[in-house]
Scaffold this active site. Structure first.
Site, PDB file in Angstrom:
ATOM      1  N   SER A 108       0.896  -1.170   0.107  1.00  0.00           N
ATOM      2  CA  SER A 108       0.048  -0.015   0.058  1.00  0.00           C
ATOM      3  C   SER A 108       0.951   1.202  -0.093  1.00  0.00           C
ATOM      4  CB  SER A 108      -0.875   0.263   1.265  1.00  0.00           C
ATOM      5  OG  SER A 108      -1.513   1.204   1.597  1.00  0.00           O
ATOM      6  N   TYR A 132      -1.976   5.634  -4.423  1.00  0.00           N
ATOM      7  CA  TYR A 132      -3.013   6.582  -4.235  1.00  0.00           C
ATOM      8  C   TYR A 132      -2.171   7.935  -4.815  1.00  0.00           C
ATOM      9  CZ  TYR A 132      -6.120   4.146  -0.693  1.00  0.00           C
ATOM     10  OH  TYR A 132      -6.877   3.339  -0.210  1.00  0.00           O
ATOM     11  N   THR A 158      -5.817   2.645  -7.208  1.00  0.00           N
ATOM     12  CA  THR A 158      -7.128   2.642  -6.184  1.00  0.00           C
ATOM     13  C   THR A 158      -8.037   3.849  -6.681  1.00  0.00           C
ATOM     14  OG1 THR A 158      -6.014   1.171  -4.500  1.00  0.00           O
ATOM     15  CG2 THR A 158      -8.163   2.570  -4.108  1.00  0.00           C
ATOM     16  N   LYS A 226      -8.444  -0.626  -9.150  1.00  0.00           N
ATOM     17  CA  LYS A 226      -9.243  -1.069  -8.060  1.00  0.00           C
ATOM     18  C   LYS A 226     -10.022  -0.375  -7.515  1.00  0.00           C
ATOM     19  CE  LYS A 226      -7.836  -2.717  -3.400  1.00  0.00           C
ATOM     20  NZ  LYS A 226      -8.397  -1.732  -2.411  1.00  0.00           N
ATOM     21  N   HIS A 250     -13.976  -1.701  -1.712  1.00  0.00           N
ATOM     22  CA  HIS A 250     -13.005  -1.432  -0.701  1.00  0.00           C
ATOM     23  C   HIS A 250     -13.606  -1.964   0.813  1.00  0.00           C
ATOM     24  CE1 HIS A 250      -9.728   1.680  -0.416  1.00  0.00           C
ATOM     25  NE2 HIS A 250      -9.691   1.401   0.797  1.00  0.00           N
ATOM     26  N   ASP A 281     -12.173  -8.417  -4.749  1.00  0.00           N
ATOM     27  CA  ASP A 281     -12.082  -8.261  -3.376  1.00  0.00           C
ATOM     28  C   ASP A 281     -13.186  -7.911  -2.480  1.00  0.00           C
ATOM     29  OD1 ASP A 281     -11.845  -5.597  -2.410  1.00  0.00           O
ATOM     30  OD2 ASP A 281      -9.843  -5.659  -2.855  1.00  0.00           O
ATOM     31  N   VAL A 284     -14.249 -11.835   1.433  1.00  0.00           N
ATOM     32  CA  VAL A 284     -13.713 -13.085   1.237  1.00  0.00           C
ATOM     33  C   VAL A 284     -13.202 -13.559   2.397  1.00  0.00           C
ATOM     34  CG1 VAL A 284     -12.043 -14.803  -0.057  1.00  0.00           C
ATOM     35  CG2 VAL A 284     -13.116 -12.829  -1.147  1.00  0.00           C
TER      36      VAL A 284
HETATM   37  C1  FMN Z   1      -7.619  -1.715   7.650  1.00  0.00           C
HETATM   38  C2  FMN Z   1      -7.541  -1.448   6.033  1.00  0.00           C
HETATM   39  C3  FMN Z   1      -6.604  -0.791   5.397  1.00  0.00           C
HETATM   40  C4  FMN Z   1      -6.930  -0.667   3.842  1.00  0.00           C
HETATM   41  N1  FMN Z   1      -5.935   0.285   3.325  1.00  0.00           N
HETATM   42  C5  FMN Z   1      -5.991   0.275   1.989  1.00  0.00           C
HETATM   43  C6  FMN Z   1      -4.950   0.723   1.328  1.00  0.00           C
HETATM   44  O1  FMN Z   1      -3.960   1.510   1.592  1.00  0.00           O
HETATM   45  N2  FMN Z   1      -5.096   0.897  -0.214  1.00  0.00           N
HETATM   46  C7  FMN Z   1      -6.111   0.290  -1.057  1.00  0.00           C
HETATM   47  O2  FMN Z   1      -6.259   0.384  -2.114  1.00  0.00           O
HETATM   48  N3  FMN Z   1      -7.063  -0.565  -0.249  1.00  0.00           N
HETATM   49  C8  FMN Z   1      -7.007  -0.466   1.225  1.00  0.00           C
HETATM   50  N4  FMN Z   1      -7.905  -1.320   1.838  1.00  0.00           N
HETATM   51  C9  FMN Z   1      -8.935  -2.118   1.168  1.00  0.00           C
HETATM   52  C10 FMN Z   1      -8.455  -3.464   0.779  1.00  0.00           C
HETATM   53  O3  FMN Z   1      -7.454  -3.469  -0.145  1.00  0.00           O
HETATM   54  C11 FMN Z   1      -9.249  -4.349   0.246  1.00  0.00           C
HETATM   55  O4  FMN Z   1     -10.111  -3.697  -0.961  1.00  0.00           O
HETATM   56  C12 FMN Z   1     -10.396  -4.665   1.123  1.00  0.00           C
HETATM   57  O5  FMN Z   1      -9.853  -4.766   2.646  1.00  0.00           O
HETATM   58  C13 FMN Z   1     -11.204  -6.113   0.815  1.00  0.00           C
HETATM   59  O6  FMN Z   1     -12.310  -6.420   1.931  1.00  0.00           O
HETATM   60  P1  FMN Z   1     -11.794  -7.373   2.897  1.00  0.00           P
HETATM   61  O7  FMN Z   1     -11.084  -6.573   4.096  1.00  0.00           O
HETATM   62  O8  FMN Z   1     -13.171  -7.760   3.412  1.00  0.00           O
HETATM   63  O9  FMN Z   1     -11.075  -8.603   2.486  1.00  0.00           O
HETATM   64  C14 FMN Z   1      -7.780  -1.398   3.264  1.00  0.00           C
HETATM   65  C15 FMN Z   1      -8.773  -2.118   3.867  1.00  0.00           C
HETATM   66  C16 FMN Z   1      -8.640  -2.373   5.445  1.00  0.00           C
HETATM   67  C17 FMN Z   1      -9.479  -3.127   6.048  1.00  0.00           C
END
Ligand code: FMN
Length: 352
Positions: A108, A132, A158, A226, A250, A281, A284
């Site tokens: 990330s 980002y 993203t 994404k 997300h 995603d 899951v």
């Molecule tokens: C704590 C946390 C931080 C996240 N940080 C980012 C990030 O920095 N960049 C990003 O593209 N998605 C981020 N996401 C989204 C994840 O990439 C992903 O889309 C999401 O967690 C998928 O759902 P799940 O948690 O049910 O598997 C984050 C998700 C969580 C839970």
């Protein structure tokens, strides 16, 4: 005596017991009333399989390729920010775990460890880099270069954080990142973390397809987008030369009340055909969730929170264990559904 960890939910409960309230809220929370988050999970629970019998194979093959990289199971570690919040070993532990499990980690922009250090500390790991874009365009270009120089093999842009989602758990706990949680990919030396809103305020709020075209012109690496839910946006991504689309809300953390990504996936698959690689995603938690995503058109899934439960409970070993749990569940589900290969999952194993 270690507790029985038979499911991701077991890991979730243990993670909840070791994390402080603010960190747990940040990990688990969704936007608003968390309707999108609940719907995302509920949609998986509505899936009904129609398994095939007498397929005559003993061992399903879980391996596939993602943008040309071979992985041993169709589960990639999603980009998740601030991984040192969950365990002091943070991103390095996750990168090493992904390598051990034979899959890709997506780093990330919000990582607490620089992409250079992750690459050094996890030699042999297959890394993608999640971007980002900052408002400052020179920073975007610099970051792409750093990702490329660190050996990352794909860029994940993203696109669903035009503004930060209203995550009320974080607003209620007053969640903020301590100065001891640096973000060396996002920040310059004189910048420091704070609330998520403060952190997000440097990100581009008016991201467009022109920005995407410019990013593509700056890098040789394949670009994935994404955060797509509408088939028209997926078609545009293909038109703009993207190599892949990650169908995602997300994890229910951005727009409240979205359709579940697993429900959005079939129309997107129909609209783009073979023009790009599709990923999914959000929500899951089970091997059967992975199988459903593959049947409905995804090549692989990304795992966000579930991987972080493993990290919180047991660092690198915990992430490996969660990935291995999904491998065990998926192998079992494929065998029982009569699916011999993760690269060829028939859509008609889903009851419609
Ligand atoms: C704590 C946390 C931080 C996240 N940080 C980012 C990030 O920095 N960049 C990003 O593209 N998605 C981020 N996401 C989204 C994840 O990439 C992903 O889309 C999401 O967690 C998928 O759902 P799940 O948690 O049910 O598997 C984050 C998700 C969580 C839970």
């Amino acid at each position: 005596v270690p507790a029985e960890r038979l499911s991701v939910d077991d890991w979730q409960r243990e993670a909840a017991a070791v994390l402080d309230e603010g960190t747990l809220g940040y990990l688990e929370g969704g936007a608003g009333d968390e309707r999108a988050l609940r719907e995302t999970m509920a949609a998986f629970a509505r899936i009904r399989f129609l398994p095939r019998m007498l397929g005559g194979f003993a061992e399903p093959s879980l391996a596939t390729t993602v943008i040309g990289t071979r992985i041993s199971l169709p589960v990639i570690v999603a980009p998740v920010g601030h991984q040192r919040l969950f365990h002091p070993d943070g991103e390095q532990a996750v990168a090493r775990a992904a390598a051990t499990a034979g899959t890709v980690m997506c780093v990330s922009t919000m990582a607490n460890t620089s992409v250079e250090d992750i690459a050094i500390e996890a030699p042999g790991a297959d890394l993608w880099y999640q971007l980002y874009p900052r408002i400052d365009r020179s920073h975007r270009r610099e970051l792409l270069q750093r990702a490329e120089d660190s050996g990352c093999t794909a860029i994940v842009l993203t696109v669903d954080v035009q503004s930060l989602g209203r995550r009320e758990r974080d607003l209620r706990t007053g969640f903020r990142l301590a100065p001891s949680m640096p973000m060396p990919n996002l920040h310059r030396e004189d910048e420091h973390p704070g609330t998520l809103g403060e952190i997000a305020s440097v990100l581009e709020p008016a991201l467009s397809w022109d920005d995407l075209d410019e990013l593509r012109s700056w890098t040789q690496l394949p670009l994935l987008v994404k955060g797509i839910l509408d088939p028209r946006d997926a078609v545009l991504a293909a038109d703009h030369g993207c190599a892949g689309v990650i169908v995602s809300n997300h994890g229910g953390r951005q727009l409240e009340g979205t359709v579940a990504p697993i429900d959005a996936l079939p129309r997107i698959a129909e609209a783009v055909g073979d023009r790009l690689e599709l990923y999914l995603d959000s929500g899951v938690r089970r091997g059967v969730d992975v199988l459903a995503a593959l049947a409905l058109g995804a090549r692989a899934v990304l795992l966000g929170r579930a991987a972080m439960y493993g990290l919180a409970v047991d660092g690198e070993a915990g992430v490996v264990a969660v990935l291995e749990l999904l491998r065990t569940e998926l192998r079992n589900a494929m065998h029982l559904a009569g699916v011999a290969s993760a690269t060829d999952v028939p859509g008609d194993i889903i009851w419609r």
